[in-house]
Design a protein around this motif. Structure first.
Motif, PDB file in Angstrom:
ATOM      1  N   TRP A  52      56.911  -7.985 -23.850  1.00 22.84           N
ATOM      2  CA  TRP A  52      56.206  -8.355 -25.081  1.00 22.84           C
ATOM      3  C   TRP A  52      54.794  -8.761 -24.731  1.00 22.84           C
ATOM      4  O   TRP A  52      54.517  -9.215 -23.617  1.00 22.84           O
ATOM      5  CB  TRP A  52      56.923  -9.525 -25.751  1.00 22.84           C
ATOM      6  CG  TRP A  52      56.188 -10.181 -26.885  1.00 22.84           C
ATOM      7  CD1 TRP A  52      56.239  -9.841 -28.208  1.00 22.84           C
ATOM      8  CD2 TRP A  52      55.276 -11.284 -26.793  1.00 22.84           C
ATOM      9  NE1 TRP A  52      55.419 -10.672 -28.946  1.00 22.84           N
ATOM     10  CE2 TRP A  52      54.815 -11.569 -28.095  1.00 22.84           C
ATOM     11  CE3 TRP A  52      54.809 -12.061 -25.733  1.00 22.84           C
ATOM     12  CZ2 TRP A  52      53.925 -12.595 -28.369  1.00 22.84           C
ATOM     13  CZ3 TRP A  52      53.904 -13.082 -25.989  1.00 22.84           C
ATOM     14  CH2 TRP A  52      53.479 -13.341 -27.304  1.00 22.84           C
ATOM     15  N   PRO A 102      51.187 -10.427 -27.173  1.00 23.09           N
ATOM     16  CA  PRO A 102      50.722 -10.739 -28.533  1.00 23.09           C
ATOM     17  C   PRO A 102      50.064  -9.543 -29.209  1.00 23.09           C
ATOM     18  O   PRO A 102      49.274  -8.821 -28.604  1.00 23.09           O
ATOM     19  CB  PRO A 102      49.700 -11.857 -28.299  1.00 23.09           C
ATOM     20  CG  PRO A 102      50.136 -12.514 -27.034  1.00 23.09           C
ATOM     21  CD  PRO A 102      50.689 -11.412 -26.192  1.00 23.09           C
ATOM     22  N   GLY A 103      50.428  -9.347 -30.462  1.00 22.71           N
ATOM     23  CA  GLY A 103      49.821  -8.290 -31.243  1.00 22.71           C
ATOM     24  C   GLY A 103      50.488  -6.945 -31.124  1.00 22.71           C
ATOM     25  O   GLY A 103      50.093  -5.994 -31.798  1.00 22.71           O
ATOM     26  N   GLU A 163      55.291 -13.877 -35.734  1.00 25.66           N
ATOM     27  CA  GLU A 163      54.579 -14.039 -34.472  1.00 25.66           C
ATOM     28  C   GLU A 163      53.434 -15.039 -34.589  1.00 25.66           C
ATOM     29  O   GLU A 163      53.268 -15.911 -33.730  1.00 25.66           O
ATOM     30  CB  GLU A 163      54.049 -12.686 -33.988  1.00 25.66           C
ATOM     31  CG  GLU A 163      53.317 -12.772 -32.661  1.00 25.66           C
ATOM     32  CD  GLU A 163      52.785 -11.435 -32.193  1.00 25.66           C
ATOM     33  OE1 GLU A 163      51.557 -11.211 -32.314  1.00 25.66           O
ATOM     34  OE2 GLU A 163      53.586 -10.612 -31.700  1.00 25.66           O
ATOM     35  N   ASP A 164      52.621 -14.935 -35.635  1.00 24.67           N
ATOM     36  CA  ASP A 164      51.468 -15.828 -35.778  1.00 24.67           C
ATOM     37  C   ASP A 164      51.897 -17.284 -35.871  1.00 24.67           C
ATOM     38  O   ASP A 164      51.268 -18.170 -35.272  1.00 24.67           O
ATOM     39  CB  ASP A 164      50.647 -15.450 -37.009  1.00 24.67           C
ATOM     40  CG  ASP A 164      49.845 -14.172 -36.820  1.00 24.67           C
ATOM     41  OD1 ASP A 164      49.744 -13.708 -35.657  1.00 24.67           O
ATOM     42  OD2 ASP A 164      49.343 -13.640 -37.820  1.00 24.67           O
ATOM     43  N   LEU A 188      53.025 -18.400 -32.317  1.00 24.24           N
ATOM     44  CA  LEU A 188      51.913 -18.535 -31.379  1.00 24.24           C
ATOM     45  C   LEU A 188      51.064 -19.759 -31.692  1.00 24.24           C
ATOM     46  O   LEU A 188      50.601 -20.464 -30.779  1.00 24.24           O
ATOM     47  CB  LEU A 188      51.051 -17.274 -31.402  1.00 24.24           C
ATOM     48  CG  LEU A 188      51.721 -15.999 -30.902  1.00 24.24           C
ATOM     49  CD1 LEU A 188      50.744 -14.833 -30.965  1.00 24.24           C
ATOM     50  CD2 LEU A 188      52.240 -16.174 -29.481  1.00 24.24           C
ATOM     51  N   LEU A 207      48.636 -19.530 -24.702  1.00 24.87           N
ATOM     52  CA  LEU A 207      49.589 -18.589 -25.270  1.00 24.87           C
ATOM     53  C   LEU A 207      50.775 -18.400 -24.321  1.00 24.87           C
ATOM     54  O   LEU A 207      50.634 -18.542 -23.104  1.00 24.87           O
ATOM     55  CB  LEU A 207      48.924 -17.241 -25.537  1.00 24.87           C
ATOM     56  CG  LEU A 207      47.907 -17.203 -26.680  1.00 24.87           C
ATOM     57  CD1 LEU A 207      47.215 -15.847 -26.717  1.00 24.87           C
ATOM     58  CD2 LEU A 207      48.589 -17.484 -28.007  1.00 24.87           C
ATOM     59  N   TYR A 244      55.957 -13.250 -22.100  1.00 29.25           N
ATOM     60  CA  TYR A 244      57.144 -12.686 -22.747  1.00 29.25           C
ATOM     61  C   TYR A 244      58.441 -13.448 -22.482  1.00 29.25           C
ATOM     62  O   TYR A 244      59.333 -13.425 -23.339  1.00 29.25           O
ATOM     63  CB  TYR A 244      57.304 -11.197 -22.417  1.00 29.25           C
ATOM     64  CG  TYR A 244      57.407 -10.826 -20.960  1.00 29.25           C
ATOM     65  CD1 TYR A 244      58.614 -10.874 -20.293  1.00 29.25           C
ATOM     66  CD2 TYR A 244      56.298 -10.375 -20.262  1.00 29.25           C
ATOM     67  CE1 TYR A 244      58.717 -10.506 -18.954  1.00 29.25           C
ATOM     68  CE2 TYR A 244      56.382  -9.997 -18.931  1.00 29.25           C
ATOM     69  CZ  TYR A 244      57.598 -10.067 -18.278  1.00 29.25           C
ATOM     70  OH  TYR A 244      57.684  -9.699 -16.959  1.00 29.25           O
ATOM     71  N   VAL A 266      59.126 -15.610 -25.531  1.00 30.33           N
ATOM     72  CA  VAL A 266      59.416 -14.931 -26.790  1.00 30.33           C
ATOM     73  C   VAL A 266      60.794 -14.273 -26.765  1.00 30.33           C
ATOM     74  O   VAL A 266      61.503 -14.247 -27.771  1.00 30.33           O
ATOM     75  CB  VAL A 266      58.305 -13.903 -27.100  1.00 30.33           C
ATOM     76  CG1 VAL A 266      58.546 -13.220 -28.429  1.00 30.33           C
ATOM     77  CG2 VAL A 266      56.948 -14.587 -27.105  1.00 30.33           C
TER      78      VAL A 266
END
Length: 333
Positions: free
Chosen positions: A229, A231-232, A243-244, A247, A257, A260, A263
């Motif tokens: 994974w 971000p984005g 996700e936002d 984060l 941040l 992976y 997450v």
């Protein structure tokens, strides 16, 4: 406690809060704490496995007796032991930390994986190389252990299928490099390769998929990374936190941040609790049935498992490239 539940679910996890995998286990713990604050009626029990398979073996039976749902540890090595223990206890364990192909398929009915298997890790980079107009020999620097062997094996098979030549050591002419090993293995291989009289044209490392890689190698610009994974790069989220939102909460707590491993732990917890509520039970058979029928997306990406084995077939690897600002999702140079 594999039985119908009343209102709350108790989720237990072995995580490496000390030892070799502590950098990733710590992220997973913080991520699960953030997720639990948004989850409905879930209690969380976390034990430190010390990055030690023997401690995993000692801790899992106790967690099994106390908890409705079990999350596995981080790393293929530890998850291999955890899968065997779960099968022996006739429990289902949710695998968020061990991507080894053998781990994902070893215990059908007892292990459900959210991770793309190790043999598929290198697919984005190998396909990127094959698309170049002047493909070069590819040296696959394989580290120790089963995970590295499976990443390297999958890369070599795909490279040959796409017409790329692989070599066993750096050649004197222009060449490309794929590092498939532990974090430390990859850092050493990248550092060594860049010091050669003829350094590689393109470099990709599994370790470059996490942010600590930049500090470890000093100058990561231009290096490609693969990861579960980034971000984005995710799909539309159908299940659990966006996700936002995650984060923002993680950065507020950690000041940075996540990588992976954080997450994927949240994805496993969200899917496990969803399946328990859908099934109305935490019995192994009911959870397995719910999981193998589920096709969804989380902040981690797509989820779909092979109903015969429990191996992940829906999730795709993220492909990144380091620039002066740090790592970012890429589709090419």
């Amino acid at each position: 406690m594999a039985a119908p539940y009343s209102s709350r679910l108790r989720l237990g996890a072995c995580l490496s809060l000390s030892g070799e995998y502590a950098r990733f286990g710590g992220q997973a713990r913080l991520a699960l704490d953030i997720w639990r604050a948004t989850a409905d009626a879930v209690d969380l029990v976390i034990e430190d496995d010390g990055s030690d398979p023997e401690r995993v073996e000692a801790l899992l039976p106790r967690l099994s007796a106390e908890c409705d749902l079990l999350l596995g540890p981080y790393s293929t090595l530890l998850m291999r032991r955890a899968g065997t223990i779960a099968a022996a206890m006739d429990r289902l364990i949710w695998n968020h930390g061990g991507s080894g192909d053998d781990v994902e398929t070893a215990h059908p009915g007892h292990v459900v994986s959210v991770l793309a298997p190790a043999s598929r890790y290198a697919e984005p980079f190998v396909r990127h190389l094959a698309a170049q107009q002047d493909p070069r020999p590819l040296w696959i620097a394989q580290g120790k252990g089963g995970f590295a062997r499976q990443v390297a094996g999958g890369a070599e098979r795909l490279a040959h299928a796409l017409g790329l030549r692989t070599v066993r050591s750096p050649p004197p002419e222009a060449w490309d490099l794929l590092c498939a090993g532990s974090f430390e293995d990859d850092v050493r291989a990248v550092t060594y390769a860049r010091s050669l009289p003829t350094p590689p044209r393109s470099v990709c490392a599994v370790a470059a998929g996490v942010r600590e890689f930049g500090e470890a190698v000093g100058d990561p610009v231009g290096v490609y990374g693969v990861g579960q994974w980034f971000p984005g790069g995710g799909d539309r989220v159908e299940l659990s936190m966006a996700e936002d939102d995650f984060l923002t909460a993680y950065r507020k707590r950690a000041g940075s941040l996540p990588d992976y491993p954080a997450v994927q732990a949240v994805a496993a917890a969200a899917i496990a609790t969803h399946c328990a509520r859908q099934a109305g039970s935490t019995a192994r058979e009911a959870l397995w049935s719910a999981a193998t029928m589920l096709e969804t997306t989380t902040l981690f990406g797509a989820f779909k498992v092979d109903p015969r084995t429990g191996a992940q077939v829906g999730h795709q690897m993220a492909f990144i490239r380091w620039d002066a600002e740090g790592p970012a999702i890429t589709k090419g140079p």
